[in-house]
Scaffold this active site. Structure first.
Site, PDB file in Angstrom:
ATOM      1  N   THR A  49       0.857  -1.185   0.000  1.00 34.85           N
ATOM      2  CA  THR A  49       0.000   0.000   0.000  1.00 34.85           C
ATOM      3  C   THR A  49       0.894   1.235   0.000  1.00 34.85           C
ATOM      4  O   THR A  49       2.120   1.127  -0.011  1.00 34.85           O
ATOM      5  CB  THR A  49      -0.918   0.031   1.231  1.00 34.85           C
ATOM      6  OG1 THR A  49      -0.141   0.384   2.395  1.00 34.85           O
ATOM      7  CG2 THR A  49      -1.575  -1.322   1.458  1.00 34.85           C
ATOM      8  N   CYS A  50       0.278   2.405   0.061  1.00 36.92           N
ATOM      9  CA  CYS A  50       1.070   3.633   0.057  1.00 36.92           C
ATOM     10  C   CYS A  50       1.876   3.797   1.337  1.00 36.92           C
ATOM     11  O   CYS A  50       2.837   4.560   1.369  1.00 36.92           O
ATOM     12  CB  CYS A  50       0.172   4.849  -0.138  1.00 36.92           C
ATOM     13  SG  CYS A  50      -1.078   5.044   1.153  1.00 36.92           S
ATOM     14  N   ARG A  52       2.905   0.902   3.421  1.00 44.59           N
ATOM     15  CA  ARG A  52       3.618  -0.293   3.870  1.00 44.59           C
ATOM     16  C   ARG A  52       3.788  -1.320   2.761  1.00 44.59           C
ATOM     17  O   ARG A  52       2.995  -1.354   1.808  1.00 44.59           O
ATOM     18  CB  ARG A  52       2.891  -0.946   5.047  1.00 44.59           C
ATOM     19  CG  ARG A  52       1.548  -1.587   4.683  1.00 44.59           C
ATOM     20  CD  ARG A  52       0.800  -2.109   5.910  1.00 44.59           C
ATOM     21  NE  ARG A  52       0.448  -1.022   6.798  1.00 44.59           N
ATOM     22  CZ  ARG A  52       0.947  -0.868   8.030  1.00 44.59           C
ATOM     23  NH1 ARG A  52       1.802  -1.755   8.512  1.00 44.59           N
ATOM     24  NH2 ARG A  52       0.589   0.162   8.767  1.00 44.59           N
ATOM     25  N   HIS A  95       0.018  -8.404  14.820  1.00 47.16           N
ATOM     26  CA  HIS A  95       0.374  -7.360  13.856  1.00 47.16           C
ATOM     27  C   HIS A  95      -0.629  -7.327  12.705  1.00 47.16           C
ATOM     28  O   HIS A  95      -1.117  -6.254  12.328  1.00 47.16           O
ATOM     29  CB  HIS A  95       1.782  -7.587  13.321  1.00 47.16           C
ATOM     30  CG  HIS A  95       2.196  -6.570  12.301  1.00 47.16           C
ATOM     31  ND1 HIS A  95       2.541  -5.276  12.634  1.00 47.16           N
ATOM     32  CD2 HIS A  95       2.292  -6.642  10.932  1.00 47.16           C
ATOM     33  CE1 HIS A  95       2.845  -4.602  11.539  1.00 47.16           C
ATOM     34  NE2 HIS A  95       2.706  -5.406  10.493  1.00 47.16           N
ATOM     35  N   SER A 105      -2.245   2.179  11.040  1.00 43.52           N
ATOM     36  CA  SER A 105      -2.259   3.062   9.880  1.00 43.52           C
ATOM     37  C   SER A 105      -1.812   4.474  10.225  1.00 43.52           C
ATOM     38  O   SER A 105      -1.856   4.890  11.396  1.00 43.52           O
ATOM     39  CB  SER A 105      -3.667   3.132   9.279  1.00 43.52           C
ATOM     40  OG  SER A 105      -4.065   1.883   8.768  1.00 43.52           O
ATOM     41  N   GLU A 110      -8.634   4.131  10.156  1.00 39.50           N
ATOM     42  CA  GLU A 110      -9.119   4.240   8.772  1.00 39.50           C
ATOM     43  C   GLU A 110      -9.551   2.866   8.259  1.00 39.50           C
ATOM     44  O   GLU A 110      -8.962   1.847   8.607  1.00 39.50           O
ATOM     45  CB  GLU A 110      -8.043   4.852   7.878  1.00 39.50           C
ATOM     46  CG  GLU A 110      -6.736   4.073   7.833  1.00 39.50           C
ATOM     47  CD  GLU A 110      -6.470   3.468   6.471  1.00 39.50           C
ATOM     48  OE1 GLU A 110      -7.389   3.477   5.644  1.00 39.50           O
ATOM     49  OE2 GLU A 110      -5.361   2.982   6.256  1.00 39.50           O
ATOM     50  N   GLY A 186      -5.646  10.270 -11.474  1.00 40.71           N
ATOM     51  CA  GLY A 186      -5.836   8.931 -10.928  1.00 40.71           C
ATOM     52  C   GLY A 186      -7.251   8.771 -10.408  1.00 40.71           C
ATOM     53  O   GLY A 186      -7.643   9.451  -9.460  1.00 40.71           O
ATOM     54  N   ALA A 187      -8.028   7.880 -11.022  1.00 39.61           N
ATOM     55  CA  ALA A 187      -9.440   7.723 -10.664  1.00 39.61           C
ATOM     56  C   ALA A 187      -9.687   6.426  -9.909  1.00 39.61           C
ATOM     57  O   ALA A 187     -10.790   5.876  -9.947  1.00 39.61           O
ATOM     58  CB  ALA A 187     -10.310   7.772 -11.919  1.00 39.61           C
ATOM     59  N   MET A 190      -8.256   5.890  -4.142  1.00 36.05           N
ATOM     60  CA  MET A 190      -7.686   7.059  -3.491  1.00 36.05           C
ATOM     61  C   MET A 190      -8.195   8.347  -4.126  1.00 36.05           C
ATOM     62  O   MET A 190      -8.587   9.289  -3.437  1.00 36.05           O
ATOM     63  CB  MET A 190      -6.179   6.985  -3.656  1.00 36.05           C
ATOM     64  CG  MET A 190      -5.286   7.343  -2.539  1.00 36.05           C
ATOM     65  SD  MET A 190      -5.522   6.956  -0.880  1.00 36.05           S
ATOM     66  CE  MET A 190      -3.985   6.142  -0.628  1.00 36.05           C
TER      67      MET A 190
END
Length: 360
Positions: A49-50, A52, A95, A105, A110, A186-187, A190
């Site tokens: 992910t952005c 991790r 974890h 996060s 979130e 970017g659609a 996010m």
């Protein structure tokens, strides 16, 4: 058998390093296959992910988990190894449960991360990369998330990274977003999250650019904006006050030279918010006059303010996670011992992995 989680996150590594390990969603399965072979793993789930990059796996080995991540890296070994964390067995379970519930996060509580963990697991499961143990572990993780969302207020008022990016834009323009022209590159999820929060803040001039033009059109229409083709996004930036980049593209899309040329034709500031990992906007653009660039790590200060209102719920969340993780670990240990006594588990792994079905 050892259950482990190995990775790095925004807590241990800056975006400059995380982006070197980031894996595009379309490549999760192929890269996971490579890691499984290299590490001689029984099962694997790769999460990227952005904030991790993590590997969850099972293996008869008890060492070498950190070395697996080196298969993804481009950074120097010294810089890389000091940033990696490794958890085994009960710690690995706890974890994963924390990650899936949004407790680890950047934005506490979130819910976006839950969908990302489910996507990573589903991709691995469909590709046959998981087995009895990880299937059970991830299902229990999602059950723990549901219990946490139901029994605590950790997600109440929680915001996503996209909403924090919009909050930053609102601060920059002193709560006058309705007067600014905003462009989203970017659609995906996010970008859509950004648009939803922009609409709530009253933004009226919205432009959406995406590689799939149809997707850009659909999203722009939903929020009363207009779509531009991906190859025309630099031209469209000429009229934008705020540009938010949130694509899955693994390379730089906006270079300093592009922005420098753009600024020659305008007199007002340009605010760029890059929440993509790998980053889509060259960091050198922030050295240009009247250009202000923020990346995902710059959002941390805003996030910390949002955390305080939900910290009191953490104790209950941790109690739920600890109880569920210990119960599951106890069952896994018991069944591993039973299978070993029955001669179904050897020093090199399961004698018949496909035949072992763990119940419960």
């Amino acid at each position: 058998m050892t259950l482990f989680a190995a990775g790095l996150s925004y807590k241990t590594a800056p975006v400059e390093l995380r982006e070197q390990l980031a894996v595009n969603p379309s490549q999760l399965v192929s890269r996971a296959h490579q890691l499984k072979l290299c590490g001689k793993l029984d099962e694997i789930v790769l999460l990227s992910t952005c904030s991790r990059v993590e590997i969850y796996g099972t293996t008869p080995r008890v060492t070498g988990h950190m070395d697996l991540l080196s298969q993804l890296r481009c950074a120097g070994p010294r810089e890389f190894r000091t940033r990696v964390y490794v958890h085994e067995d009960l710690e690995a379970l706890c974890h994963l449960f924390r990650v899936a519930a949004g407790l680890d996060s950047m934005v506490l509580g979130e819910s976006e991360i839950t969908g990302q963990v489910k996507y990573a697991y589903d991709a691995a499961h469909t590709a046959g990369l998981t087995g009895a143990t990880l299937n059970r572990v991830f299902q229990k993780a999602f059950q723990a998330v549901k219990e946490i969302r139901t029994c605590t207020g950790i997600g109440r008022g929680a915001t996503s990274v996209g909403s924090v990016a919009v909050e930053l834009a609102e601060r920059i323009f002193r709560h006058e977003l309705s007067r600014q022209s905003v462009m989203i590159i970017g659609a995906g999820p996010m970008g859509e999250a950004c648009l939803r929060h922009l609409a709530k803040k009253g933004a009226q001039s919205i432009v959406v650019s995406n590689r799939s033009f149809d997707r850009a059109v659909n999203l722009a229409n939903e929020f009363g904006g207009r779509a531009v083709r991906f190859e025309e996004c630099l031209t469209a930036m000429a009229d934008a006050d705020i540009v938010i980049a949130s694509t899955g593209c693994p390379k730089t899309l906006i270079h300093r030279a592009d922005v420098e040329k753009l600024m020659d034709t305008r007199c007002r500031p340009l605010f760029l918010i890059d929440i993509s990992v790998p980053r889509n906007i060259e960091s050198a653009v922030q050295r240009l006059d009247n250009v202000y660039l923020y990346n995902i790590d710059d959002l941390v200060a805003i996030v910390r303010e949002n955390v305080r209102s939900r910290e009191q719920e953490l104790a209950l969340c941790h109690q739920i996670i600890d109880a569920r993780a210990r119960a599951l670990m106890g069952k896994l240990n018991f069944e591993t011992a039973r299978f070993r006594d029955e001669g179904r588990l050897t020093e090199t792994g399961w004698t018949s992995p496909g035949a072992v079905i763990l119940a419960g």
